[in-house]
Design an enzyme around this catalytic site. Structure first.
Site, PDB file in Angstrom:
ATOM      1  N   ASN A  67       0.866  -1.176   0.000  1.00 25.69           N
ATOM      2  CA  ASN A  67       0.000   0.000   0.000  1.00 25.69           C
ATOM      3  C   ASN A  67       0.903   1.226   0.000  1.00 25.69           C
ATOM      4  OD1 ASN A  67      -1.794   2.048   0.469  1.00 25.69           O
ATOM      5  ND2 ASN A  67      -2.460   1.340   2.495  1.00 25.69           N
ATOM      6  N   LYS A  75       0.133   4.207  -0.281  1.00 30.25           N
ATOM      7  CA  LYS A  75      -0.539   5.376   0.301  1.00 30.25           C
ATOM      8  C   LYS A  75      -0.313   6.599  -0.602  1.00 30.25           C
ATOM      9  CE  LYS A  75      -0.280   3.181   4.772  1.00 30.25           C
ATOM     10  NZ  LYS A  75      -0.182   3.287   6.227  1.00 30.25           N
ATOM     11  N   HIS A 117      -9.582   1.111   4.850  1.00 32.96           N
ATOM     12  CA  HIS A 117      -8.324   1.347   5.561  1.00 32.96           C
ATOM     13  C   HIS A 117      -8.570   2.305   6.733  1.00 32.96           C
ATOM     14  CE1 HIS A 117      -4.231   2.526   6.475  1.00 32.96           C
ATOM     15  NE2 HIS A 117      -3.847   1.432   5.832  1.00 32.96           N
ATOM     16  N   GLU A 167      -6.960   4.708   7.796  1.00 27.74           N
ATOM     17  CA  GLU A 167      -6.742   6.132   7.478  1.00 27.74           C
ATOM     18  C   GLU A 167      -7.978   6.726   6.815  1.00 27.74           C
ATOM     19  OE1 GLU A 167      -3.031   5.490   5.447  1.00 27.74           O
ATOM     20  OE2 GLU A 167      -2.140   4.930   7.371  1.00 27.74           O
ATOM     21  N   GLU A 177      -5.326  -4.871  10.545  1.00 22.48           N
ATOM     22  CA  GLU A 177      -4.330  -3.833  10.773  1.00 22.48           C
ATOM     23  C   GLU A 177      -4.637  -3.114  12.085  1.00 22.48           C
ATOM     24  OE1 GLU A 177      -2.416  -2.641   6.747  1.00 22.48           O
ATOM     25  OE2 GLU A 177      -4.052  -1.262   7.178  1.00 22.48           O
ATOM     26  N   GLY A 200       2.514   2.456  10.833  1.00 19.66           N
ATOM     27  CA  GLY A 200       3.453   3.562  10.671  1.00 19.66           C
ATOM     28  C   GLY A 200       4.137   3.986  11.963  1.00 19.66           C
ATOM     29  N   SER A 232       3.502  -1.940  10.433  1.00 21.84           N
ATOM     30  CA  SER A 232       4.952  -1.992  10.667  1.00 21.84           C
ATOM     31  C   SER A 232       5.574  -3.353  10.330  1.00 21.84           C
ATOM     32  CB  SER A 232       5.278  -1.597  12.106  1.00 21.84           C
ATOM     33  OG  SER A 232       4.857  -0.267  12.354  1.00 21.84           O
TER      34      SER A 232
HETATM   35  P1  13P Z   1       3.025   0.504   7.735  1.00 19.36           P
HETATM   36  O1  13P Z   1       3.569  -0.790   7.142  1.00 19.36           O
HETATM   37  O2  13P Z   1       3.749   1.709   7.236  1.00 19.36           O
HETATM   38  O3  13P Z   1       2.908   0.419   9.210  1.00 19.36           O
HETATM   39  O4  13P Z   1       1.530   0.661   7.162  1.00 19.36           O
HETATM   40  C1  13P Z   1       0.661  -0.411   7.254  1.00 19.36           C
HETATM   41  C2  13P Z   1      -0.556  -0.084   6.481  1.00 19.36           C
HETATM   42  O5  13P Z   1      -1.328   0.775   6.854  1.00 19.36           O
HETATM   43  C3  13P Z   1      -0.792  -0.823   5.243  1.00 19.36           C
HETATM   44  O6  13P Z   1      -2.063  -0.600   4.751  1.00 19.36           O
END
Ligand code: 13P
Length: 257
Positions: A12, A14, A98, A100, A170, A176, A216
């Site tokens: 992803n 982002k 997601h 976010e 997740e 992150g 992560s």
């Molecule tokens: P990170 O791997 O940067 O923690 O992000 C995970 C994520 O949100 C994947 O969709």
């Protein structure tokens, strides 16, 4: 005979990578694992890089995913993109729900459910994200939150459609932050999700569904996570932005396949 679920590693990206940068990254990944079929790999660039990355992936085993879509077919939804629009760019997967999007754009379980149904109706495979916040974990409601999100998003999904769905667990506090869930924490929730799927759809179907871990995940912690019974791959943020780490993650998945 045990059911073998093929591992899936999805990147992803982002809101990172211009179209040109995306092409460079996709080329590096394809050079390393483009013909790899023991593990499924999916790249999810931003909308603006989908078409150029699609050209790089043409004829390769690596698949293309989008990060979001709108449930309606078309219409006055400024700034949005439909399933059909994605399909014409050779997109096969779409990340939905997601955290976010839930947090920053107010997406609810009901709205995510509409997207899941629209994706399936258009032969796009949803990568459905669910997971608890830190406050929810500390308040002891992790499993209740995951159950609400899963049942909400899958309402009306028919058994024959479920095999196209990928679930991504997740934990929001691990995204992150560098704070990865312990293998025991992750496996516990993955097993719970599979139990829920079993209750909703029966064991034979639930055993076929892939449940990815996200938060992560990186080459150093992936082997242990991927070795867990109910962890069938990863949804990778930060570590998917460089070919080296993404390829290492695919190789880690191959090693346990
Ligand atoms: P990170 O791997 O940067 O923690 O992000 C995970 C994520 O949100 C994947 O969709």
């Amino acid at each position: 005979m045990p059911i073998i679920r093929k591992k899936l590693i999805a990147g992803n990206w982002k809101m990172n990578k211009t179209a040109g940068e995306g092409v460079t990254l996709a080329k590096e990944i394809v050079d390393a694992i483009g013909r790899e079929t023991a593990v499924d790999a999916v790249l999810c660039p931003p909308f603006t890089a989908l078409e150029s990355v699609a050209h790089v992936l043409e004829g390769q085993a690596v698949k293309l995913g989008a990060q979001n879509m709108h449930p309606e077919k078309n219409g006055a939804y400024t700034g949005e993109v439909s399933a059909e629009m994605l399909r014409t760019l050779y997109v096969t997967h779409v990340i939905l729900g997601h955290s976010e999007r839930r947090t920053y754009f107010g997406e609810t379980d009901a709205f995510i459910n509409k997207k899941v149904l629209a994706a399936l109706a258009n032969e796009l495979k949803p990568i459905l994200c669910i997971g608890e916040t830190l406050a929810e974990r500390e308040g002891g409601s992790t499993l209740a939150v995951v159950q609400r999100q899963l049942e909400g998003a899958l309402a009306g999904v028919k058994p024959e459609q479920l095999t196209s769905v990928v679930i991504a667990y997740e934990p929001v506090w691990a995204i992150g932050t560098g704070k990865v869930a312990t293998t025991a924490q992750a496996q516990e929730v993955h097993a719970f999700i599979r139990e829920l799927l079993t209750k909703l759809y029966g064991a034979p179907l639930a055993q076929k569904i892939r449940i990815l871990y996200g938060g992560s995940m990186k080459p150093s912690n992936a082997p242990e996570l991927l070795a867990q019974k109910d962890i069938d791959g990863g949804l990778i943020g930060g570590a998917s932005l460089e070919a080296k780490s993404f390829v290492e993650l695919v190789k880690a998945a191959m090693a346990v396949s």
